[in-house]
Design a protein around this motif. Structure first.
Motif, short mmCIF file in Angstrom:
data_model
loop_
_atom_site.label_atom_id
_atom_site.label_comp_id
_atom_site.label_asym_id
_atom_site.label_seq_id
_atom_site.Cartn_x
_atom_site.Cartn_y
_atom_site.Cartn_z
N ALA A 1 5.43 4.03 1.87
CA ALA A 1 5.03 2.73 1.33
C ALA A 1 5.77 1.58 2.01
O ALA A 1 6.98 1.47 1.88
CB ALA A 1 5.28 2.68 -0.17
N PRO A 2 5.06 0.75 2.73
CA PRO A 2 5.70 -0.46 3.24
C PRO A 2 5.88 -1.47 2.12
O PRO A 2 5.18 -1.42 1.12
CB PRO A 2 4.69 -1.01 4.25
N VAL A 3 6.82 -2.37 2.31
CA VAL A 3 7.00 -3.48 1.38
C VAL A 3 5.76 -4.38 1.45
O VAL A 3 5.15 -4.52 2.51
CB VAL A 3 8.26 -4.28 1.76
N PHE A 4 5.41 -4.98 0.32
CA PHE A 4 4.18 -5.76 0.29
C PHE A 4 4.22 -6.97 1.22
O PHE A 4 5.27 -7.53 1.50
CB PHE A 4 3.85 -6.19 -1.14
N GLU A 5 3.03 -7.35 1.67
CA GLU A 5 2.86 -8.49 2.57
C GLU A 5 1.60 -9.23 2.17
O GLU A 5 0.82 -8.78 1.34
CB GLU A 5 2.66 -8.01 4.02
N ASN B 1 -3.06 0.53 -4.34
CA ASN B 1 -3.07 -0.84 -3.82
C ASN B 1 -2.37 -1.75 -4.81
O ASN B 1 -2.93 -2.08 -5.87
CB ASN B 1 -4.52 -1.32 -3.62
N ASN B 2 -1.15 -2.13 -4.51
CA ASN B 2 -0.39 -3.03 -5.38
C ASN B 2 -0.74 -4.46 -5.02
O ASN B 2 -0.44 -4.93 -3.93
CB ASN B 2 1.11 -2.79 -5.19
N TRP B 3 -1.38 -5.14 -5.96
CA TRP B 3 -1.98 -6.44 -5.67
C TRP B 3 -1.40 -7.50 -6.60
O TRP B 3 -1.21 -7.26 -7.79
CB TRP B 3 -3.48 -6.30 -5.90
N SER B 4 -1.06 -8.62 -6.01
CA SER B 4 -0.62 -9.74 -6.85
C SER B 4 -1.06 -11.05 -6.22
O SER B 4 -1.55 -11.06 -5.09
CB SER B 4 0.90 -9.72 -7.01
N LEU B 5 -0.91 -12.12 -6.96
CA LEU B 5 -1.27 -13.45 -6.45
C LEU B 5 -0.01 -14.30 -6.44
O LEU B 5 0.68 -14.41 -7.46
CB LEU B 5 -2.33 -14.10 -7.36
N VAL C 1 0.83 -1.21 0.00
CA VAL C 1 0.00 0.00 0.00
C VAL C 1 0.86 1.25 0.00
O VAL C 1 1.64 1.48 0.91
CB VAL C 1 -0.90 0.05 1.26
N GLU C 2 0.73 2.05 -1.05
CA GLU C 2 1.41 3.35 -1.05
C GLU C 2 0.44 4.38 -0.48
O GLU C 2 -0.61 4.62 -1.05
CB GLU C 2 1.79 3.75 -2.48
N GLN C 3 0.81 4.95 0.64
CA GLN C 3 -0.11 5.83 1.36
C GLN C 3 0.29 7.29 1.19
O GLN C 3 1.39 7.69 1.55
CB GLN C 3 -0.07 5.46 2.86
#
Ligand code: ADP
Ligand code: MG
Length: 720
Positions: free
Chosen positions: A292-296, A340-344, A211-213
């Protein structure tokens, strides 16, 4: 100068540096120190218990009572050692913030600290004050919170916080987390069969989120001196400093010292809480920043974003600052979003949106890419509804980033790959052919990464190895849009698998079957793809021709939540039932009405009680001046002209405010909540907000700066 404005400006001058320190120079020494995560559990629990608990967490299963007892005991011991006295179930009600109910560990009767497994697992907060959209009648105003072991406990403000879901006594979800967790299961269940066409070992697929806030920071005293910011979260009036952003380049570019200190401070607090913020801070507009935190894993990332916002608010306070998470606190400047950076990602470690050099993996990549595009095309209105709010309308409805039209940006490389695949529809694949080569998907060039992120105007962009949902508002709980995205992806993946199966049963080889389905889906969803300037008027016209929705206002965008097809979609994937969806529709409409109502009232109050009296006062000065000049036999033309200009704006301001109050009065008698909300959008907001603001901002220009009651934009936006 008006006293409150003057006092607050003086306070800003007298701010002193705030001291704070990291526990160690090495972040790894204290990262997660306030989190009772797996590693701490491993230390504290008997190996057999740890094994059970960690497995249950990984598989998303329930933790049995005796293990919960052990976890509670261990968590209590850990927390007490850190000087913590209270614990709370931490949950995300549909109000949009987080809620807590604090209990002490101390048992006054027994005079010892206690924390039972049952208190960890379940609690009954007095839930009657949380919105429920009619799910719970007042005589049954009970709800309960239940532990979500997949998100670790943490210490915040000296309290042990236990992430929980929040449901009604009859089992309906009253929060954001419950449907999010269910949507994670849904998308995994739908994605796994497709993954297994490529790799039999895949058993689970996890959505990831980064999430880039974006946020604004202003001085706390100036914030307190603006009733509109305090009441509505945004400035309803205020003239732009020297034509907005373009001209202010020389003011910004380097982050002001006070903000830098605040950033460093909250970063330390974030690391303690196990929130992996990376040190990337951009200044976007004057006074606007990003973290922006690293994705989780998506559930954790969501909790972390909620916690981060809470924590930033508290740390800012210590620095005499106020963080504004509102989507549009200042007219004429960039709004704030939350990309919202989203991946699977599979349990075998493959990011399904990562193009690769292996042709086989590329086919898998394209399958998931195309499925997502198709999902967005088929369910654009559901995505649009998921980001709708009164505040976000100021971004999406206006000519600003991004538009209210949901489209997908891919970049030129991928566009040509998909175009080629579509065009090569008639190519015959013979036995022994290199199908990938023939279709031009043997290798997807590596330039994708550089090539994809150019277009900043797209609401939903593919950015190299993930999709980026950019239309999400900065104050939103990301669980809403992420649940929607997971559900529509689940639906499309499930249909896609069925279609591939049918092709195979029709005698096609697996690869051919997949390619045939991809071609069809690419063709079907082509209209949603757009590479041009999303802000342009041409796009709005073009989108209309393509039949894409352009829903600019929340109550209209929310209609889709009441559609039968939406209920059956959410029910099919076991994420929300019709009652729960209906409740959400109602709550969001209520929320919308409340927000517009508050803004409208604040506007009225400021206009009638602050601005008009000030303008009249100044006008009297001018009249005195004009009379004086005339008495001397001089020309008073300039003064008289200003007097009449001011009169004009005062009159228009007053007339419009009174007419707006009248419109509100009429609407408040409307019993149908949908009609009331839509009325607030058209008859209150659209009909009056701009007009009223126009007169008020004009008066700001005319009236002597010394007299003006409200802190001005230039005073708020340029911190030192
Ligand atoms: P920008 O969008 O400004 O180019 P980055 O590419 O660095 O920024 O990434 C933005 C966010 O996306 C970060 O939170 C990052 O961790 C996250 N991200 C990167 N890869 C993935 C992924 N595979 N899934 C989800 N989020 C990701
Ligand atoms: Mg981004």
């Amino acid at each position: 100068m008006a006293t409150l404005r003057q006092k607050s400006l003086m306070m800003v001058q007298s701010r002193e540096d705030v001291s704070f320190a990291a526990p160690s120079t090495k972040i790894s020494d204290y990262f997660g120190s306030e989190v009772f995560g797996l590693s701490k559990m491993k230390e504290a629990l008997a190996p057999s218990v740890y094994k059970k608990v960690s497995e249950a967490i990984e598989k998303g299963q329930k933790i049995d009572t005796s293990s919960a007892e052990e976890v509670a005991t261990a968590a209590k011991a850990w927390a007490l050692e850190k000087g913590v006295t209270h614990y709370t179930h931490w949950f995300q009600p549909l109000t949009g913030s987080t809620a807590e109910k604090h209990d002490t560990f101390f048992d006054a009767h027994a005079r010892i600290e206690r924390f039972k497994g049952s208190a960890l697992v379940q609690q009954e907060p007095d839930a009657s004050s949380f919105p429920n959209g009619g799910i719970r009648t007042t005589f049954e105003a009970r709800g309960y919170t239940a532990w979500d072991p997949s998100s670790p406990m943490f210490i915040f403000e000296n309290t042990l916080c236990i992430p929980t879901i929040f449901v009604s006594y009859t089992g309906e979800a009253l929060d954001y987390k419950t449907p999010l967790l269910k949507s994670v299961d849904a998308v995994s269940a739908a994605a796994v069969p497709i993954c297994q066409l490529f790799d039999r070992n895949v058993k689970k697929v996890n959505p990831s989120l980064g999430v880039e806030q974006e946020y604004f920071v202003i001085d706390k005293a100036l914030y307190a001196a603006r009733p509109d910011l305090v009441m509505a979260g945004r400035t309803v009036f205020g003239h732009n400093p020297a034509r907005g952003q373009q001209l202010d380049d020389h003011y910004f570019g380097s982050i002001p010292g006070r903000v830098k200190a605040f950033m460093k401070h909250f970063e330390i607090e974030a690391w303690k809480l196990g929130i992996p913020v990376s040190t990337r801070h951009n200044e976007v507009a004057p006074g606007q920043f990003e973290v922006a935190p690293v994705f989780e894993e998506i559930n954790k990332a969501t909790d972390h974003n909620q916690l981060l916002m809470d924590m930033m608010d508290k740390v800012a306070d210590q620095h005499g600052l106020k963080v504004l998470f509102h989507e549009k606190p200042f007219a004429g400047l960039n709004g704030s979003g939350k990309h919202n950076n989203w991946s699977l990602i599979t349990d075998t470690g493959v990011n399904l949106f990562q193009p690769s050099n292996s042709a086989r993996e590329n086919l898998q990549f394209l399958t998931f890419l195309v499925a997502t595009i198709k999902a967005v095309y088929d369910h654009a209105d559901i995505l649009r509804a998921s980001i709708a709010s009164a505040a976000n309308d100021f971004r999406l409805g206006a000519n600003e980033a991004p538009p209210a039209i949901i489209s997908v940006f891919l970049g030129s490389t991928l566009t040509s790959v998909l175009d080629e695949l579509e065009k090569n529809g008639n190519i015959k694949i013979e036995k022994g052919d290199n199908m990938y080569m023939k279709l031009g998907i043997n290798k997807i060039p590596e330039i994708i990464l550089d090539n994809t992120d150019r277009n900043r105007t797209s609401p939903f962009a593919f950015t190299g190895n993930k999709f980026e949902f950019r239309a999400v508002g900065s104050s939103a709980n990301v669980a809403g849009p992420m649940t929607a995205l997971n559900v529509i992806a689940a639906e499309t993946l499930q249909n896609m698998y069925a279609d591939i199966k049918a092709e195979m049963e029709g005698g096609n080889e697996k690869k051919i079957a997949i390619v045939n389905v991809l071609r069809k889906y690419i063709k079907d969803s082509k209209k949603v793809r757009f590479e041009g300037d999303g802000y342009s008027e041409e796009w709005a016209n073009e989108a209309e021709k393509r039949g894409l929705s352009n829903l600019k206002s929340t109550p209209f965008a929310l209609d889709i939540l009441e559609a039968k097809s939406t209920a059956s979609l959410y029910e099919k994937h076991n994420v929300l039932n019709a009652t729960e969806l209906h409740a959400r529709h109602e709550i969001r409409l209520e929320n919308y009405i409340m927000k517009v109502q508050i803004e409208s009232r604040v506007m009225g109050d400021l206009a009638l009680n602050h601005i008009i009296p000030t303008a009249i006062q100044y006008q009297n000065k001018l009249i005195e001046n004009a009379n004086g000049l005339k008495g001397l036999g001089l020309d008073a033309k300039a003064a008289i002209e200003t007097v009449s200009e001011i009169s004009k704006h005062i009159e228009s301001l007053k007339d419009n405010v009174l007419a707006m109050i009248d419109a509100r009065r009429k609407l408040n008698k409307e019993e149908d909540i949908v009609k009331r909300a839509k009325g607030y959008s058209t008859d209150v907001k659209d009909a009056f907000f701009d007009k009223i603001r126009y007169s008020a901002d004009k008066l700001e220009l005319f009236v002597d700066d010394e007299f003006w009651p409200l802190v001005k934009y230039r005073e708020m936006l340029f911190l030192r």
